[in-house]
Structures are given as structure tokens and as C-alpha cells.
Motif scaffolding. Structure first.
Motif, PDB file in Angstrom:
ATOM      1  N   GLN A   1     -28.129  -7.165 -10.951  1.00 53.87           N
ATOM      2  CA  GLN A   1     -27.235  -6.006 -10.919  1.00 53.87           C
ATOM      3  C   GLN A   1     -27.512  -5.237  -9.639  1.00 53.87           C
ATOM      4  O   GLN A   1     -28.668  -5.088  -9.222  1.00 53.87           O
ATOM      5  CB  GLN A   1     -27.501  -5.116 -12.133  1.00 53.87           C
ATOM      6  CG  GLN A   1     -26.587  -3.924 -12.231  1.00 53.87           C
ATOM      7  CD  GLN A   1     -26.799  -3.151 -13.531  1.00 53.87           C
ATOM      8  OE1 GLN A   1     -27.630  -3.508 -14.354  1.00 53.87           O
ATOM      9  NE2 GLN A   1     -26.044  -2.095 -13.701  1.00 53.87           N
TER      10      GLN A   1
ATOM     11  N   ASP B   1     -26.201  -1.608  -7.299  1.00 56.51           N
ATOM     12  CA  ASP B   1     -25.493  -0.325  -7.352  1.00 56.51           C
ATOM     13  C   ASP B   1     -24.382  -0.310  -6.313  1.00 56.51           C
ATOM     14  O   ASP B   1     -24.386   0.495  -5.377  1.00 56.51           O
ATOM     15  CB  ASP B   1     -26.466   0.834  -7.121  1.00 56.51           C
ATOM     16  CG  ASP B   1     -27.422   1.017  -8.278  1.00 56.51           C
ATOM     17  OD1 ASP B   1     -27.048   0.704  -9.418  1.00 56.51           O
ATOM     18  OD2 ASP B   1     -28.560   1.468  -8.046  1.00 56.51           O
TER      19      ASP B   1
ATOM     20  N   ARG C   1     -18.041  -4.195 -10.564  1.00 59.23           N
ATOM     21  CA  ARG C   1     -18.320  -2.756 -10.604  1.00 59.23           C
ATOM     22  C   ARG C   1     -19.720  -2.440 -11.102  1.00 59.23           C
ATOM     23  O   ARG C   1     -19.913  -1.783 -12.106  1.00 59.23           O
ATOM     24  CB  ARG C   1     -17.282  -2.051 -11.471  1.00 59.23           C
ATOM     25  CG  ARG C   1     -15.862  -2.259 -10.957  1.00 59.23           C
ATOM     26  CD  ARG C   1     -14.831  -1.452 -11.687  1.00 59.23           C
ATOM     27  NE  ARG C   1     -14.917  -1.617 -13.128  1.00 59.23           N
ATOM     28  CZ  ARG C   1     -14.389  -0.776 -13.999  1.00 59.23           C
ATOM     29  NH1 ARG C   1     -13.731   0.291 -13.595  1.00 59.23           N
ATOM     30  NH2 ARG C   1     -14.494  -0.988 -15.285  1.00 59.23           N
ATOM     31  N   GLY C   2     -20.724  -2.913 -10.375  1.00 65.40           N
ATOM     32  CA  GLY C   2     -22.106  -2.544 -10.667  1.00 65.40           C
ATOM     33  C   GLY C   2     -22.634  -3.055 -11.995  1.00 65.40           C
ATOM     34  O   GLY C   2     -23.529  -2.444 -12.564  1.00 65.40           O
ATOM     35  N   THR C   3     -22.091  -4.165 -12.494  1.00 67.66           N
ATOM     36  CA  THR C   3     -22.541  -4.691 -13.781  1.00 67.66           C
ATOM     37  C   THR C   3     -23.496  -5.866 -13.586  1.00 67.66           C
ATOM     38  O   THR C   3     -23.533  -6.502 -12.531  1.00 67.66           O
ATOM     39  CB  THR C   3     -21.341  -5.157 -14.635  1.00 67.66           C
ATOM     40  OG1 THR C   3     -20.592  -6.126 -13.897  1.00 67.66           O
ATOM     41  CG2 THR C   3     -20.447  -3.983 -14.998  1.00 67.66           C
TER      42      THR C   3
ATOM     43  N   GLN D   1     -22.400   4.577  -7.396  1.00 67.80           N
ATOM     44  CA  GLN D   1     -23.346   5.104  -8.381  1.00 67.80           C
ATOM     45  C   GLN D   1     -22.785   4.878  -9.767  1.00 67.80           C
ATOM     46  O   GLN D   1     -21.599   5.006  -9.997  1.00 67.80           O
ATOM     47  CB  GLN D   1     -23.650   6.574  -8.149  1.00 67.80           C
ATOM     48  CG  GLN D   1     -22.453   7.483  -8.303  1.00 67.80           C
ATOM     49  CD  GLN D   1     -22.793   8.919  -7.973  1.00 67.80           C
ATOM     50  OE1 GLN D   1     -23.578   9.180  -7.081  1.00 67.80           O
ATOM     51  NE2 GLN D   1     -22.188   9.857  -8.678  1.00 67.80           N
ATOM     52  N   ASN D   2     -23.664   4.459 -10.677  1.00 66.90           N
ATOM     53  CA  ASN D   2     -23.275   4.320 -12.087  1.00 66.90           C
ATOM     54  C   ASN D   2     -23.377   5.678 -12.740  1.00 66.90           C
ATOM     55  O   ASN D   2     -24.368   6.385 -12.592  1.00 66.90           O
ATOM     56  CB  ASN D   2     -24.194   3.326 -12.803  1.00 66.90           C
ATOM     57  CG  ASN D   2     -23.739   1.903 -12.596  1.00 66.90           C
ATOM     58  OD1 ASN D   2     -22.553   1.623 -12.608  1.00 66.90           O
ATOM     59  ND2 ASN D   2     -24.685   1.009 -12.413  1.00 66.90           N
TER      60      ASN D   2
END
Length: 157
Positions: free
Chosen positions: A97, A99, A131-133, A155-156
Motif C-alpha cells: 500500500q 499513500d 486510490r491508496g489501497t 492522504q488517506n
């Protein structure tokens, strides 16, 4: 090292638009046998500066600068060439994962995008918005898969 496409960089010369560089990419690295990555371009801030380039080291997993971007070329060999075997019921060995918000397009070959729940086969022309997964890539074919990716610091929430 395998040859990857040339890189053409534009800019201003004598007050007019011009081609500043036209060369084969020089910073391609085999991180694992056959996994060829080249970080073609990056920005260090937003809005991006158009004046200069800061060369960055290639890393297997990107280290996108805060408020920056990466433009990345990746040739992913078949899993068998990497010696990767996914065990049923276990996370894929390359699950990771970042960011970042990633815009990815498959240029050639095929590749599975693996999520914690589900997977899908990607083929040339397919586009992924990552998307940041947590995700992994699995090449179950007998040919490399080439993808281009733009990674944007995110940023999550």
C-alpha cells in the motif's frame, strides 16, 4: 539491462519552445529478476516547477515526495520468472500500500490487479485508478506486462 522507450523533455531555449533532451531512459533498474522499473520523471511540489529536474533513485516501491509526483515505467515479468507463488487464503507476497493516487495504463501484456477482496484481469488499454489501497500485481501469463503510472502524493482520510 533491457532497453525501454526514449524520453523526450521539452523546455525553453533562447525564448522559444524546444526539445531539451531526447535520449533512451538511463535510470532503469531490475529490482527483482525481470522486474524493470524506471522513474521517468518526478515533481517535488505542487504546483510543479517547470524549470528543472531532480533525478531520483528507482525503488521497487515508490517513495513519492510530499506534495509531489512520480511518472513510472514498469515491466512486470511473469510470476513464474519471479519465483512467486500465491498461497490460497494468504495475501499475495507482493501485496503493498502507498499513500498515493495512481493513474495506471496497461500498454502491453496482461496483469491481474489483486485486492484484499477480489481481483480483475487487466489488458492493453485498461486504466486503473489506484486510490491508496492495499494491492498487488500478478502476471500469470508467459510474457511481460508493461504499464505506465503517474503517482500523486495523497492522504488517506
Amino acid at each position: 539491462m533491457k532497453s525501454i522507450p526514449r524520453r523526450v523533455v521539452t523546455g525553453i531555449k533562447n525564448g522559444k519552445s524546444a526539445i531539451i533532451q531526447d535520449e533512451t531512459v538511463q535510470n532503469a533498474v531490475d529490482h527483482l529478476k525481470g522486474l524493470l522499473i524506471s522513474d521517468i520523471w518526478n515533481t517535488q511540489e505542487t504546483p510543479a516547477s517547470l524549470d528543472n529536474e531532480k533525478r531520483i533513485p528507482n525503488t521497487a516501491f515508490p517513495q513519492t515526495p510530499k506534495n509531489g509526483t512520480y511518472f513510472r515505467y514498469v515491466s512486470i515479468p511473469p510470476d513464474a520468472d519471479l519465483g512467486i507463488t500465491a498461497q490460497p487464503g494468504q495475501p499475495h507476497p507482493l501485496m503493498h500500500q502507498t499513500d498515493t493516487l495512481d493513474y495506471i495504463i496497461i500498454l502491453s501484456g496482461e496483469l491481474y490487479l489483486i485486492m484484499e477482496e477480489g481481483e480483475t484481469l487487466l489488458q492493453p488499454g485498461d486504466i486503473v485508478i489506484q486510490r491508496g489501497t492495499n494491492h498487488a500485481w500478478s502476471n500469470r501469463s508467459d510474457q511481460p506486462c508493461i504499464q505506465l503510472a503517474v503517482l500523486i502524493d495523497a492522504q488517506n482520510n
